[in-house]
Design a protein around this motif. Structure first.
Motif, mmCIF file in Angstrom:
data_model
loop_
_atom_site.group_PDB
_atom_site.id
_atom_site.type_symbol
_atom_site.label_atom_id
_atom_site.label_comp_id
_atom_site.label_asym_id
_atom_site.label_seq_id
_atom_site.Cartn_x
_atom_site.Cartn_y
_atom_site.Cartn_z
ATOM 1 N N ILE A 71 4.900 -1.820 -9.996
ATOM 2 C CA ILE A 71 4.401 -2.357 -8.725
ATOM 3 C C ILE A 71 4.011 -1.228 -7.792
ATOM 4 N N VAL A 72 4.834 -0.182 -7.776
ATOM 5 C CA VAL A 72 4.512 0.978 -6.943
ATOM 6 C C VAL A 72 3.212 1.618 -7.405
ATOM 7 N N TYR A 73 2.984 1.620 -8.711
ATOM 8 C CA TYR A 73 1.713 2.132 -9.262
ATOM 9 C C TYR A 73 0.521 1.382 -8.667
ATOM 10 N N TYR A 74 0.574 0.053 -8.755
ATOM 11 C CA TYR A 74 -0.546 -0.745 -8.254
ATOM 12 C C TYR A 74 -0.730 -0.559 -6.754
ATOM 13 N N ALA A 75 0.378 -0.464 -6.030
ATOM 14 C CA ALA A 75 0.286 -0.246 -4.587
ATOM 15 C C ALA A 75 -0.372 1.096 -4.286
ATOM 16 N N GLN A 76 -0.087 2.106 -5.111
ATOM 17 C CA GLN A 76 -0.708 3.421 -4.921
ATOM 18 C C GLN A 76 -2.207 3.356 -5.201
ATOM 19 N N GLU A 80 -5.002 4.288 -2.434
ATOM 20 C CA GLU A 80 -6.035 5.298 -2.679
ATOM 21 C C GLU A 80 -7.440 4.743 -2.460
ATOM 22 N N GLU A 81 -7.610 3.465 -2.749
ATOM 23 C CA GLU A 81 -8.932 2.852 -2.599
ATOM 24 C C GLU A 81 -9.117 2.178 -1.248
ATOM 25 N N GLY A 82 -8.090 2.295 -0.379
ATOM 26 C CA GLY A 82 -8.183 1.700 0.952
ATOM 27 C C GLY A 82 -8.127 0.187 0.957
ATOM 28 N N ARG A 83 -7.516 -0.391 -0.075
ATOM 29 C CA ARG A 83 -7.450 -1.853 -0.172
ATOM 30 C C ARG A 83 -6.166 -2.394 0.453
ATOM 31 N N PHE A 84 -5.033 -1.847 0.074
ATOM 32 C CA PHE A 84 -3.721 -2.264 0.580
ATOM 33 C C PHE A 84 -2.711 -1.199 0.179
ATOM 34 N N ASP A 85 -1.493 -1.292 0.727
ATOM 35 C CA ASP A 85 -0.431 -0.385 0.301
ATOM 36 C C ASP A 85 0.832 -1.191 0.021
ATOM 37 N N ASP A 88 1.941 -3.680 2.618
ATOM 38 C CA ASP A 88 1.166 -4.923 2.619
ATOM 39 C C ASP A 88 1.714 -5.897 1.574
ATOM 40 N N VAL A 89 2.087 -5.367 0.419
ATOM 41 C CA VAL A 89 2.656 -6.205 -0.632
ATOM 42 C C VAL A 89 3.914 -6.901 -0.129
ATOM 43 N N VAL A 90 4.806 -6.117 0.514
ATOM 44 C CA VAL A 90 6.061 -6.670 1.035
ATOM 45 C C VAL A 90 5.775 -7.705 2.120
ATOM 46 N N ASP A 91 4.831 -7.413 3.008
ATOM 47 C CA ASP A 91 4.516 -8.319 4.112
ATOM 48 C C ASP A 91 3.939 -9.636 3.595
ATOM 49 N N VAL A 92 2.985 -9.558 2.656
ATOM 50 C CA VAL A 92 2.372 -10.775 2.110
ATOM 51 C C VAL A 92 3.413 -11.614 1.388
ATOM 52 N N LEU A 93 4.269 -10.964 0.596
ATOM 53 C CA LEU A 93 5.299 -11.679 -0.151
ATOM 54 C C LEU A 93 6.280 -12.384 0.781
ATOM 55 N N THR A 94 6.779 -11.650 1.785
ATOM 56 C CA THR A 94 7.759 -12.229 2.702
ATOM 57 C C THR A 94 7.159 -13.390 3.483
ATOM 58 N N THR A 95 5.940 -13.207 3.976
ATOM 59 C CA THR A 95 5.273 -14.279 4.706
ATOM 60 C C THR A 95 5.099 -15.517 3.833
ATOM 61 N N LYS A 96 4.661 -15.314 2.597
ATOM 62 C CA LYS A 96 4.434 -16.430 1.679
ATOM 63 C C LYS A 96 5.727 -17.177 1.390
ATOM 64 N N MET A 97 6.819 -16.445 1.158
ATOM 65 C CA MET A 97 8.086 -17.093 0.837
ATOM 66 C C MET A 97 8.649 -17.862 2.031
ATOM 67 N N ILE A 98 8.459 -17.353 3.243
ATOM 68 C CA ILE A 98 8.916 -18.074 4.436
ATOM 69 C C ILE A 98 8.143 -19.375 4.585
#
Length: 276
Positions: A71-76, A80-85, A88-98
């Motif tokens: 997961i850290v690989y994909y986040a990196q 690097e491509e300016g898409r997300f870090d 962002d993964v943690v924020d999207v996941l937490t928001t979705k689960m709430i």
């Protein structure tokens, strides 16, 4: 040298940044890309499942770490491509689960709590219905064209078949009970036998696939995970075959030159010992 007694998630993300650095990093890590890591991700997920099934809890932190590293690989890559870090993964996941758990976070934020009702007293059927409704809303928001759009192709075939049939069943495309699914298994087996007699290899492959899919549907109606069921069968086969090998070796023979009748007798002995 560690900055503290234990490394943190921030340390792990820094490690990945250094590994991917074109000047100071590791050539193998620098050469990786989105597609090259996918097989490793699938392998690591299976190794986590294997450790859990074997109750090898001493191995689990390492296996979970290997999966987290993917997961850290994909986040990196995303960073690097300016898409997300990773954040962002943690924020999207937490928001979705709430959002998907209004029965736990009634006010729609992490600090809110359900009052007066213990988890054991919550109506799980309604929870499941709300969960699926939320996921359906998310699919619609992504402009999904089909109920089946977001089922990953990379899933193990049995798992993906289970998800396909479950998703279709929610739309009413299903038998009312397991008897219809069992009849379908018999129908597909008969069709496979016809193609075997005819010797049509391509048709045999198609009918065998249909039979396996019908078995997955039956498993769903029986509330059995087909992937886990087959893994369990694989473990039992392995254990019994090892017993057969031991019995053959104890008689001073080689398994490749042992007659089928003797092998079958050792196999039945292994099954009996397993039952006992």
């Amino acid at each position: 040298m560690k900055a503290s007694s234990r490394y943190t998630l921030d340390d792990l993300m820094l490690l990945m940044q250094v590994l991917r650095d074109p000047q100071q990093g590791c050539p193998w890590d620098v050469a990786q890309h989105w597609d090259s890591i996918v097989p490793h991700t699938l392998e690591e997920a299976h190794e986590v499942a294997d450790a859990i099934e074997r109750r090898a809890f001493d191995e689990l932190p390492g296996e979970l770490g290997d999966l987290l590293f993917q997961i850290v690989y994909y986040a990196q890559f995303g960073s690097e491509e300016g898409r997300f870090d990773f954040h962002d993964v943690v924020d999207v996941l937490t928001t979705k689960m709430i959002i998907r758990h209004p029965h736990v976070f009634p006010e729609g934020h992490l600090g809110s709590r359900r009052q007066g009702v213990a988890a054991a007293d919550v109506d799980t059927s309604r929870v499941g219905q709300r969960w699926e409704a939320r996921k359906a809303d998310e699919r619609e928001a992504r402009e999904a064209r089909s109920l089946l759009d977001d089922i990953p192709l990379a899933l193990p075939a049995l798992s993906r078949a289970g998800k396909l049939s479950s998703r279709a069943a929610r739309a009413g495309f299903d038998w009312p009970d397991h008897r219809g699914a069992l009849d379908k298994v018999r129908e597909e087996l008969a069709e496979l036998e016809v193609e075997i007699e005819a010797g049509h290899q391509e048709n045999m492959s198609a009918e065998l696939g249909d039979l396996l899919f019908a078995m997955v549907n039956l498993a769903r109606h029986l509330d059995i995970d087909p992937e886990q069921a087959l893994r369990g069968t694989g473990k039992r086969f392995e254990s019994r075959f090892r017993d057969v090998e031991s019995a053959v070796q104890a008689s001073g023979q080689a398994i490749g030159s042992t007659d089928p009748g003797t092998l079958e007798r050792h196999w039945q002995d292994a099954k009996r010992i397993e039952r006992e």
